[in-house]
Design an enzyme around this catalytic site. Sequence first.
Site, mmCIF file in Angstrom:
data_model
loop_
_atom_site.group_PDB
_atom_site.id
_atom_site.type_symbol
_atom_site.label_atom_id
_atom_site.label_comp_id
_atom_site.label_asym_id
_atom_site.label_seq_id
_atom_site.Cartn_x
_atom_site.Cartn_y
_atom_site.Cartn_z
ATOM 1 N N GLU A 129 0.857 -1.196 0.000
ATOM 2 C CA GLU A 129 0.000 0.000 0.000
ATOM 3 C C GLU A 129 0.885 1.235 0.000
ATOM 4 O OE1 GLU A 129 -2.957 0.116 3.117
ATOM 5 O OE2 GLU A 129 -2.910 2.316 3.199
ATOM 6 N N GLU A 134 -2.666 11.314 3.293
ATOM 7 C CA GLU A 134 -3.641 11.154 4.358
ATOM 8 C C GLU A 134 -3.564 12.385 5.248
ATOM 9 O OE1 GLU A 134 -4.373 6.856 5.951
ATOM 10 O OE2 GLU A 134 -2.205 7.155 5.776
#
Length: 253
Positions: A129, A134
């Site tokens: 990932e 974020e």
Amino acid sequence: MAIFPAHPPIVWQDEFNQPPGTGPDPAKWVHDLGDNGWGNKELQTYTDSRENSFVVADPEATDGRALVIKAVRTATGYTSARLKTHGKFATGPARIEARLKLPQGQGIWPAFWTLGDNIDTVPWPACGEIDVMEMIGHQPGTLYGTLHGPGYSGPHGLSKPVVLPGGATFGDAYHVFAVDWKKDRIDWLLDGEVYCTQTPATLPAGSKWVFDGAPFFLLLNLAVGGLWPGYPDATTTFPQEYRIDYVRVYRND
């Protein structure tokens, strides 16, 4: 900080230059649906409703259009949207970029990220990932870029934050978030400047680099609550809007 040169050719893109009120292009995006907490004890139910994902006119967007992912408080909880290109598009090493304006508030968690396209047969975190962006809403001026893989996942992901100067927040204006991914190196960039680099040498001892060429698909989502951002409180306002001006993938020569 290094500054990268002009972009190479685009191999995939969505400019969201559709009529206002329309949804994400189904030729490019798939809706992830459900309310299972997504491994993070999140609160929202992801839907394919136009209440939660739709194109708007936006004079601050590059071509005057932006996609909105909208988190809504309902009588029974929260709804939002999570979009992915799984089964539509995946890429090996490339420059992956989006121009975004982010929501903020306690318990709000927007993200732009990638997962290994083999996730159905090689479960997370072994599939890999790459979190391009974020932001957790109670830190509205702090960006996190993170790498997850076997031996370095979840709270042990390889991460580095960067903070906007002067108390600015990512909801004040659009910013460009990107990773420049090569087989043996990944650079994270904010507005063209590198702020984080990971290579096989930066991994924990004995762990495996799973970013050496296998394809990854793209995701955009706006979560409400979760173990990392915490949960909405009396200071959190709804609805919350995550705006996506464009998503582009450039050939990495």
